[in-house]
Enzyme design. Structure first.
Site, PDB file in Angstrom:
ATOM      1  N   ASP A  39       0.817  -1.220   0.000  1.00  0.00           N
ATOM      2  CA  ASP A  39       0.000   0.000   0.000  1.00  0.00           C
ATOM      3  C   ASP A  39       0.852   1.273   0.000  1.00  0.00           C
ATOM      4  O   ASP A  39       0.671   2.162   0.847  1.00  0.00           O
ATOM      5  CB  ASP A  39      -0.911   0.033   1.241  1.00  0.00           C
ATOM      6  CG  ASP A  39      -1.704  -1.255   1.430  1.00  0.00           C
ATOM      7  OD1 ASP A  39      -2.145  -1.833   0.417  1.00  0.00           O
ATOM      8  OD2 ASP A  39      -1.902  -1.667   2.579  1.00  0.00           O
ATOM      9  N   GLU A  56     -11.537  -0.116  -3.311  1.00  0.00           N
ATOM     10  CA  GLU A  56     -10.694   0.442  -2.242  1.00  0.00           C
ATOM     11  C   GLU A  56      -9.489   1.129  -2.876  1.00  0.00           C
ATOM     12  O   GLU A  56      -9.360   1.198  -4.105  1.00  0.00           O
ATOM     13  CB  GLU A  56     -10.224  -0.656  -1.285  1.00  0.00           C
ATOM     14  CG  GLU A  56      -9.313  -1.690  -1.938  1.00  0.00           C
ATOM     15  CD  GLU A  56      -8.933  -2.846  -1.020  1.00  0.00           C
ATOM     16  OE1 GLU A  56      -9.406  -2.919   0.122  1.00  0.00           O
ATOM     17  OE2 GLU A  56      -8.138  -3.701  -1.482  1.00  0.00           O
TER      18      GLU A  56
HETATM   19  O1  FUB Z   1      -3.239  -3.539   3.517  1.00  0.00           O
HETATM   20  C1  FUB Z   1      -4.547  -3.799   3.944  1.00  0.00           C
HETATM   21  C2  FUB Z   1      -5.514  -3.503   2.853  1.00  0.00           C
HETATM   22  O2  FUB Z   1      -5.242  -4.281   1.708  1.00  0.00           O
HETATM   23  C3  FUB Z   1      -5.476  -2.091   2.332  1.00  0.00           C
HETATM   24  O3  FUB Z   1      -6.042  -1.150   3.181  1.00  0.00           O
HETATM   25  C4  FUB Z   1      -6.168  -2.279   1.045  1.00  0.00           C
HETATM   26  O4  FUB Z   1      -6.081  -1.209   0.170  1.00  0.00           O
HETATM   27  C5  FUB Z   1      -5.510  -3.528   0.527  1.00  0.00           C
HETATM   28  O5  FUB Z   1      -4.305  -3.267  -0.112  1.00  0.00           O
END
Ligand code: FUB
Length: 330
Positions: free
Chosen positions: A24, A233
């Site tokens: 991320d 997301e």
């Molecule tokens: O790293 C945890 C979660 O996985 C992140 O918040 C999302 O975007 C995905 O990459």
């Protein structure tokens, strides 16, 4: 960058660091130097599920780069979950900003009631250590903060993620703990990411959180069942030639896609795929300009082969003369 060939597969780029697992990546240039604010993946033995319980991270490490392709430094623990008074579990994807001589680290973590909120921590240094505020940002929700400062000096936070990111529980604007579904029914409009302008102190929102509209080329909002296009997301906002580019992950179809608009609030019109699926379930990125060239920071699972133990990478972003972005094959 030289292609990486670990495990006989060809990768477009190699991991930035190998001493810890990172994911991320939110990249920024502060005072002429490149910093990456990633998640710090660890092995906890939590079983893998659609709620993301296997992402049970406990601290953040910040990286700096001498140049793109140059030496990468891991600056050690910048913030630990034990030093966030309201935190329960799961420190997920962070972002950072610099204003008024202070560095701000924004992070999502579940509170003690297991609800994701956004926290903020401050430091005099871009690499920390950061000191967390005693409470979450009032009105904040869900995961994946992306903080963008416009050319007029106003700063906005984009946030949200469905399924384990809990955005669906905020569908009515208020938290609904009883909503255990992952997202609206396939024939209903998809949930949009959220945005709020930050107050000048950078510690709270200056306005209520709003939904961001993402529409197709026909001007219609995507339906929830359209999982190759709908927001999942990992949103990111950058500005190029006066246009606002909102890019995001489609989650269960593993794409990074982008949409453009004329305001930081949107609406954003879908333009295409930014990056084809990486190795691993999640895909999460940031886009930053360094010395007149644009780069995308992203992650895959080259080092571990495990979805929850990821490694961050960077590659150049190529733009077409019409402002469109070439699709990257990672
Ligand atoms: O790293 C945890 C979660 O996985 C992140 O918040 C999302 O975007 C995905 O990459």
């Amino acid at each position: 960058m030289a292609p990486s060939t670990t495990t006989n597969r060809k990768y477009l780029a190699k991991p930035l660091i190998e001493n810890i697992y990172t994911a991320d990546p939110s990249a920024h240039v502060f005072n002429g130097k490149i910093y990456v604010y990633p998640s710090h993946d660890i092995e906890t033995g939590m079983p893998e599920n659609d709620n993301g319980d296997h992402f049970a991270m406990r601290d953040y490490h910040i990286l700096s780069l001498d140049s793109i392709g140059g030496k990468v430094t891991d600056h050690g623990v910048a913030l630990d979950i034990k030093d966030i008074p309201w935190a329960g579990r799961q420190l997920w994807a962070p972002d950072a900003a610099f204003k008024n001589g202070t560095y701000y680290l924004y992070f999502p973590v579940k509170d003690k009631q297991d609800v994701f909120r956004m926290g903020v921590a401050t430091s005099a240094s871009p690499t920390g250590p950061f000191k967390a505020q005693p409470q979450p940002i009032p009105g904040s929700l869900s995961i994946d903060p992306a903080v963008f400062t416009d050319t007029d000096g106003q700063t906005y936070m984009y946030m949200g993620g469905i399924w384990g990111g809990q955005l669906q529980r905020w569908a009515t604007g208020k938290y609904d703990a009883a909503n255990k579904t992952q997202e609206p029914a396939a024939n209903e409009p998809a949930l949009g990411p959220r945005v709020a302008r930050l107050n000048s102190d950078m510690l709270r929102f200056a306005e209520p959180v709003k939904e961001v509209k993402i529409v197709g080329q026909d001007g219609k909002p995507f339906l929830s069942g359209d999982n190759k296009h709908r927001f999942f997301e990992g949103g990111w906002l950058h500005k190029y030639n006066g246009k606002y580019y909102f890019s995001y992950s489609t989650g269960d179809t593993h794409l990074l896609v982008y949409a453009t608009g004329d305001s930081p609030y949107g609406p954003f019109t879908y333009q295409g795929v930014l990056m084809n699926p990486v190795e691993g379930w999640t895909t999460h990125h940031s886009i930053v300009e360094v010395d007149g060239k644009w780069y995308i920071f992203y992650h895959d699972t080259e080092l571990s082969g495990k979805t929850w133990l990821r490694n961050v990478k960077v590659t150049e972003l190529k733009r077409r003369p019409d402002g469109g972005i070439e699709t990257i094959n990672p």
